[in-house]
Design an enzyme around this catalytic site. Structure first.
Site, short mmCIF file in Angstrom:
data_model
loop_
_atom_site.label_atom_id
_atom_site.label_comp_id
_atom_site.label_asym_id
_atom_site.label_seq_id
_atom_site.Cartn_x
_atom_site.Cartn_y
_atom_site.Cartn_z
N ILE A 120 0.80 -1.04 0.16
CA ILE A 120 0.04 -0.04 0.08
C ILE A 120 0.89 1.10 -0.13
O ILE A 120 0.39 2.28 0.00
CB ILE A 120 -1.04 0.03 1.35
CG1 ILE A 120 -0.13 0.12 2.50
CG2 ILE A 120 -2.07 -1.17 1.06
CD1 ILE A 120 -1.15 0.06 3.69
N GLY A 121 2.14 1.12 0.00
CA GLY A 121 3.01 2.30 -0.14
C GLY A 121 4.39 1.70 -0.07
O GLY A 121 4.95 0.78 0.25
N GLY A 128 8.73 3.70 -0.40
CA GLY A 128 9.68 4.85 -0.17
C GLY A 128 11.18 4.42 -0.28
O GLY A 128 11.45 3.37 -0.43
N GLY A 129 12.23 5.32 0.29
CA GLY A 129 13.42 5.08 0.31
C GLY A 129 13.67 3.82 1.37
O GLY A 129 14.79 3.23 1.25
N PHE A 130 12.93 3.81 2.29
CA PHE A 130 13.17 2.74 3.21
C PHE A 130 12.70 1.48 3.04
O PHE A 130 13.32 0.46 3.52
CB PHE A 130 12.35 3.19 4.72
CG PHE A 130 10.63 3.37 4.21
CD1 PHE A 130 10.02 2.20 4.32
CD2 PHE A 130 10.19 4.37 3.85
CE1 PHE A 130 8.60 2.18 3.92
CE2 PHE A 130 8.81 4.54 3.70
CZ PHE A 130 8.00 3.25 3.53
N GLY A 131 11.85 1.40 2.14
CA GLY A 131 11.27 0.02 1.62
C GLY A 131 9.99 0.10 1.26
O GLY A 131 9.42 0.87 0.31
N VAL A 145 5.41 -0.68 2.41
CA VAL A 145 4.29 -0.88 3.33
C VAL A 145 3.38 -1.84 3.08
O VAL A 145 2.93 -1.65 1.82
CB VAL A 145 3.72 0.19 3.96
CG1 VAL A 145 2.72 0.07 4.92
CG2 VAL A 145 4.97 1.31 4.39
N LYS A 202 5.66 -2.39 7.96
CA LYS A 202 6.50 -1.42 7.36
C LYS A 202 7.80 -2.51 7.22
O LYS A 202 8.44 -2.77 8.05
CB LYS A 202 6.86 -0.28 7.99
CG LYS A 202 7.89 0.59 7.39
CD LYS A 202 7.89 2.09 8.42
CE LYS A 202 9.15 2.98 8.02
NZ LYS A 202 9.05 4.25 8.60
N ASP A 240 10.72 15.15 11.66
CA ASP A 240 10.35 14.70 10.43
C ASP A 240 8.71 14.81 10.10
O ASP A 240 8.29 14.05 9.45
CB ASP A 240 10.85 13.27 9.92
CG ASP A 240 10.99 13.13 8.34
OD1 ASP A 240 10.98 14.24 7.54
OD2 ASP A 240 11.07 11.88 8.13
#
Length: 686
Positions: free
Chosen positions: A370-371, A373-376, A378, A412, A511
């Site tokens: 469902i999402g 980003g740079g982290f990985g 979700v 996540k 953040d």
């Protein structure tokens, strides 16, 4: 020993086939080439220092030494009130060793690293020589060695890793044409800031050498300094120093932190730590000299790595001691293992097996994603987890024995291994934060194969960013809903700024952005992603943290924090102000319509419109349409009073300086006024 001299006049001494440079002559030559005018910008009038220290009042003395007393004070300099430490040198001392005074100034002004002391300036006037540095309010590391509660095992490892990185910087940093041997590393010269971050200080005895000669030894004709209990015996015997001399001293500090005692004690049988630690290590009996309160915190793996590293640093054979670039990865590994052990032990009730998560997500099938980003990525899935709803009120019960429940969760999966520190930080933070406007952590997975997974409550409506990025979805949010979302975020911020339950510490999120605002049922907003959060002591009047490591998301980043490393609650207020502007305009801070004009995105553009009185040009077209109708209801746009109140507080939040920004309490007060005004004009209650 045979002397040689090269064409440049440098003297070399050969002993047992090893070439040693004459360090005193090289160091003196390098210092003599330094133009004192290069430091003119750091020079400050004596009257300023006298004012800051109350004329060197005895009550401000924090350290007495042969070289002179050190005083604390507050100095107004370049428009900033700075907490300082002023080292006032005795005339008898600097008459003989003036080069040490300039060495300290040169090193502190040239070397820039987050774990080195920061120079404010110096005074050279009326026979006074004073070095002024930023005061690190926790004082020296030596004051905390015996306290396993304040200096936990993990915190000790964090300090060691930071110090090792600082030493790597002064020994090896490539852009410079010189390298530095510190020569006075000890727990007294390591200072701690409010965040327990170490700052290596006292560079007056340092030796500067050419970068190309960093692996050589240097003969010292003068200034053979012996810090009893810390100084390398090989250096004292041979009068030859190199980077391995620093490694010996660093090894002593490692053993101090490991054992919870100073290098030199009052115990006559075990007065000096070095020989005692070496003997106990060889006979596998180190645990006999470790503070019991500290020992019970240690896991075997991190202990073994750390103890072996400290022992290797004290090797009698110079060549057998590790270089700092070998030590850094060892200590980082020990820290990783200790953090993992802490997470597993302290939060056992939150652990969820990797096999359970794989089953729930069908082995991380993209159909569940469902999402990203740079982290990985979700994922959304249903799984069983710890039920935290009533656990806080149950005393004396093992949380692992409490009920579990099954629900829809957000999973996540972190791919970036550099995010490990943030991963542990988020677990620790969210387990202490209980608030309706803070996302709840339901579990985690942290396994030896590098798996780092966080399991949160599922926010049914996704992130605020996903609405701002879609004009069709954003029009679903009327003005009252937008105000309530803003109030929810503000209430969450108030909680983390003032009421977190993390000992005596309070938090700066660092953040805040629309991507980290999640929307649940009834559009309730919750703050998420605490991986970059920083803590500061609750009893600290000035809650500003100074750091060279800037973190956050560029478009939302406080300009003052970005420029000067000044981080405090007002940095979060700026970021929140950017979110307020996004909600007002119905667009993202980094929309190309803004970035093509200014790379900082929405804030400077909106600020310019506000000052010119043209702000309505960038307000969400749906709000403008409703406002122009002059018919207000809970489902339509804002009345003029409500909009004016909102605009005023939003632009106060994104003021360029921290001092101009309101507190979160004032923000909440103004947002409530905007909401009350809207509902009053609509003849409805909020």
């Amino acid at each position: 020993m045979v002397d040689y001299q090269d064409a440049n006049g440098h003297i070399f001494l050969a002993e047992d086939g090893v070439v040693c440079y004459n360090a005193f002559l090289i160091n003196k030559q390098m210092m003599s080439s330094v133009n004192h005018d290069d430091f003119a910008h750091l020079k400050m009038p004596l009257v300023n220092v006298l004012s800051a220290t109350s004329n060197f009042d005895d009550k401000n003395v924090i350290q007495k030494a042969d070289i002179g007393n050190a005083y604390i004070g507050q100095l107004l300099w370049s428009g900033e009130l700075i907490k300082i430490k002023a080292q006032r040198l005795n005339k008898e001392w600097y008459d003989e060793k003036e080069e040490d005074f300039w060495m300290e100034i040169s090193m502190l002004s040239t070397l820039k690293h987050k774990n080195l002391a920061s120079i404010v300036g110096f005074c050279d006037e009326n026979d006074e020589k004073i070095i002024i540095t930023r005061r690190e309010t926790r004082g020296s590391l030596s004051n905390y060695l015996s306290d396993p509660m304040l200096l936990t095992w993990v915190r000790r490892l964090e300090i060691c890793v930071a110090l090792a990185n600082a030493l790597s910087y002064i020994h090896y940093d490539e852009p410079r044409d010189f390298s530095v041997i510190h020569r006075d590393i000890c727990s007294a010269t390591v200072l701690l800031n409010d965040n327990w971050e170490p700052k290596l200080s006292d560079f007056r005895l340092s030796m500067t050498i050419k970068a190309s000669q960093r692996h050589h030894s240097f003969h010292v004709d003068h200034k053979v300094w012996n810090r009893v209990g810390y100084t390398d015996p090989t250096y004292l015997d041979t009068r030859s120093a190199n980077h391995k001399s620093d490694m010996y001293s660093f090894g002593i500090v490692l053993f101090e932190l490991l054992c919870g005692r100073k290098s030199v004690s009052d115990d006559q049988d075990n007065k000096y730590l070095a020989p005692v630690a070496i003997t106990r290590y060889r006979y596998e009996k180190l645990n006999q000299i470790i503070d019991p309160g500290l020992l019970k915190q240690m896991d075997p793996q991190s202990f073994d790595i750390f103890a072996k590293t400290a022992y290797d640093c004290l090797n009698d054979e110079l060549s057998q001691r590790p270089n700092i670039d070998e030590i850094v990865p060892r200590l980082e590994k020990a820290l990783e293992l200790a953090r993992q052990n802490r997470a597993e032990n302290n939060f056992e009730h939150l652990k969820i097996g990797l096999d359970v998560i794989k089953e729930a997500t069908e082995n991380f099938n993209d159909a569940h994603c469902i999402g990203s980003g740079g982290f990985g990525k979700v994922y959304k899935a249903d799984l069983e987890h710890f039920d935290s709803s009533n656990s806080s009120s149950i005393e004396g019960v093992n949380k692992c024995d409490l009920p579990r429940k099954r629900s829809t969760v957000a999973i996540k999966r972190i791919h970036n291994q550099e995010g490990e520190e943030g991963f542990i930080s988020e677990i620790e933070t969210l387990t202490t934060c209980k608030h309706d406007n803070i996302i709840s952590l339901l579990g985690f997975c942290y396994e030896g194969n590098g798996a780092m997974i966080l399991v949160y409550e599922h926010a049914s409506k996704g992130s605020l960013e996903s609405y701002l990025g879609s004009s069709d979805r954003m029009t679903n949010l009327n003005w009252v809903q937008r105000l309530n979302i803003c109030l929810d975020i503000a209430r969450g911020l108030k909680y983390i700024h003032n009421n977190t339950n993390h000992g005596k510490q309070k938090m700066i999120h660092r953040d805040i952005k629309s991507d980290n605002i999640l929307l649940g049922d009834n559009w309730k907003a919750k703050i998420a992603d605490f991986g970059l959060s920083k803590f500061h002591p609750a009893d600290q009047v000035a809650s500003t943290i100074y750091t060279n490591r800037i973190a956050g998301t560029y478009m939302y980043l406080d300009p003052e924090y970005e420029k000067d490393g000044r981080l405090n609650k007002k940095s979060d207020i700026y970021s929140f102000g950017v979110v307020l502007l996004e909600i007002l305009t119905g667009s993202l801070a980094y929309d190309s319509v803004y970035t093509k004009v200014n790379d900082k995105g929405i804030a400077p553009i909106a600020r310019d419109h506000f000052e010119k009185g043209t702000i309505m040009e960038i307000v969400d077209h749906k709000i403008k349409e409703e406002t122009d109708e002059h018919v207000f209801s809970l489902s339509k746009g804002p009345n003029k009073e409500s909009l004016d109140i909102f605009l005023d507080i939003a632009f106060r939040c994104v003021a360029e300086t921290q001092a101009q920004r309101p507190t979160i309490e004032v923000v909440i007060q103004e947002l409530k006024k905007a909401l009350n005004s809207q509902c009053r004009k609509c003849n409805n209650k909020p």
